[in-house]
Design an enzyme around this catalytic site. Structure first.
Site, short mmCIF file in Angstrom:
data_model
loop_
_atom_site.label_atom_id
_atom_site.label_comp_id
_atom_site.label_asym_id
_atom_site.label_seq_id
_atom_site.Cartn_x
_atom_site.Cartn_y
_atom_site.Cartn_z
N THR A 135 73.15 -21.30 -52.70
CA THR A 135 73.89 -22.53 -52.40
C THR A 135 73.08 -23.78 -52.76
OG1 THR A 135 74.63 -23.84 -50.50
CG2 THR A 135 73.01 -22.18 -50.03
N ASP A 136 73.79 -24.90 -52.91
CA ASP A 136 73.09 -26.18 -53.16
C ASP A 136 72.36 -26.68 -51.91
OD1 ASP A 136 75.36 -26.88 -51.66
OD2 ASP A 136 76.12 -28.36 -53.10
N GLU A 137 72.73 -26.11 -50.73
CA GLU A 137 72.19 -26.66 -49.48
C GLU A 137 70.67 -26.44 -49.35
OE1 GLU A 137 74.62 -26.20 -46.05
OE2 GLU A 137 76.41 -25.88 -47.25
N TYR A 161 71.03 -22.35 -41.52
CA TYR A 161 71.70 -21.63 -42.61
C TYR A 161 70.96 -21.86 -43.92
CZ TYR A 161 74.96 -21.07 -46.52
OH TYR A 161 75.53 -20.74 -47.74
N LYS A 165 68.91 -19.15 -46.34
CA LYS A 165 69.25 -18.89 -47.75
C LYS A 165 68.03 -19.20 -48.63
CE LYS A 165 72.60 -17.82 -49.49
NZ LYS A 165 73.18 -16.50 -49.81
#
Ligand code: NAD
Ligand code: TYD
Length: 354
Positions: A135-137, A161, A165
């Site tokens: 993810t970009d997060e 989260y 990741k």
């Protein structure tokens, strides 16, 4: 199974879209390993449940014995790793499950993959791929004018989260550098489309708007995300899997930055058009609520590497994708009824009670 791909978390939102797309577009056989948490839904895959090229196995990626036996039996040419706990708000309320699946589970899967891959012939080792869906997060938060995230942006995760990741992305990177495992990583922006569990912004707002329930917008509604239609994400993953350069990371995005308020207003207008406004715009339901702790202000993706090197670009615009999505939720009442019972109701009651 010949030409098999092991998909983890294939009963979730993106995984099930990926499986349906692959089975319709090429001759791959798919084995779907999924624990069926609240986010996993076999209804998404009803149309292929009896296909010879598809097999479902219920289980945890952290169950090393099960993963070992599955790898021996299916002898996959690739693993596409979607399985994760994926909701930021849940990670804030209870991070433990995120560490268990996203970190420990990914580690277990990597260990078993390494062992399986080591036993392959030189030819099969060279052709094997482990694709990490991320993810970009993991890149953290951007200021209003900062350049979008590129593949060289340092990781700076802010939520449990995102941190979990990031940890699994680092493990994937290490397994390539240390053991030579042929890995690929994709970091994608926010997805939307059919089968998304209605705890996430877009489906939550569609369903609440349909029922004329309040539309809870966090903070001032000015947080910005890049949005990508899920089928475009799936085609990007397939492109990277077949043509990506081993050990590389590819950012995937929709070139489509929007603030949350704009998204919610667009949904209100579409639902008004499709169901009739009845004299009052659904925009009147927008309710500003307490902000998410540590809420990242802006995500934006520079997806030029995947376009330049692999020729991938999104096919949908936000306007076409959101139109399809809103219509899908309106037309699939049984699916909606199925997921909006039980655990989902409890989550909504606890999370939005204040
Ligand atoms: P999801 O929550 O809809 O689905 C996750 C799936 O994983 C579910 O079917 C669940 O049952 C399964 N699962 C959970 N724990 C498991 C375990 N221990 N063993 C086996 N299966 C398990 O998630 P999603 O939105 O489809 O996201 C899939 C992947 O894509 C995740 O890794 C996520 O980080 C990543 N991603 C998501 C987005 C997005 O906008 N949704 C964007 C970029 C990347
Ligand atoms: P979400 O769909 O949870 O995805 P992520 O946190 O992974 O980006 O949220 C998208 C944006 O919408 C995020 O800025 C938080 C915001 N949001 C709301 O304003 N209200 C809500 O009820 C939800 C679920 C999200």
């Amino acid at each position: 199974m010949d030409n098999a791909i092991l998909v983890t978390g294939g009963a979730g939102f993106i995984g099930s879209n990926f499986i349906l797309q692959r089975l319709s577009r090429d001759s791959s056989c798919i084995v779907n390993l999924d624990k069926l948490t609240y986010a996993g839904n076999l209804r998404n895959l009803e149309s292929v449940a009896r296909e010879k090229r598809y097999q479902f196995v219920r289980g945890d990626i952290g169950d090393r014995g099960l993963v070992r036996r599955l790898l021996e039996r299916c002898a996959p040419r690739a693993i596409v790793h979607f399985a994760a706990e994926s909701h930021v708000d849940r990670s804030i309320r209870g991070p433990e499950e995120f560490i268990r699946t996203n970190v420990d589970g990914s580690f277990a899967l990597l260990e078993e993959t390494r062992s399986y891959w080591s036993g392959l012939s030189e030819h099969d080792q060279a052709g094997f791929r482990f694709l990490q869906v991320s993810t970009d997060e993991v890149y953290g938060s951007l200021g209003a004018d900062g350049p979008p995230f590129s593949e060289t942006t340092p990781y700076a995760p802010n939520s449990p989260y995102a941190a979990s990741k990031a940890a699994s992305d680092h493990l994937v990177r290490a397994y390539h550098h240390t053991y030579g495992l042929p890995t690929l990583t994709t970091n994608c922006s926010n997805n939307y489309g059919r089968f998304q569990f209605p705890e996430k912004l877009i489906p939550l707002m569609i369903l609440n708007a349909c029922q004329r329930q309040p539309l809870p917008v966090y903070g001032d509604g000015r947080n910005v995300r890049d949005w990508l239609y899920v089928e475009d994400h799936c085609s990007a993953i397939a492109t990277v899997l077949e043509r990506g350069c081993v050990g590389e990371t590819y950012n995937v995005g929709g070139w489509n930055e929007k603030c949350n308020l704009e998204i919610v207003e667009t949904i209100c207008d579409l639902v008004d058009q499709l169901m009739g406004a009845g004299g009052t715009s659904r925009r009147d339901l927008i309710t500003f609520v307490k902000d998410r702790p540590g809420h990242d202000r802006r995500y934006a993706m520079d997806a030029s590497k995947i376009e330049r090197e692999l020729g991938w670009r999104p096919a949908e615009t936000f306007e076409t994708g959101i139109g399809k999505t809103v219509r899908w939720y309106l037309e699939n009442e049984t699916w909606v009824r199925d997921v909006t019972s039980g655990a989902y109701r409890e989550w909504i009651a606890t999370h939005y009670s204040s």
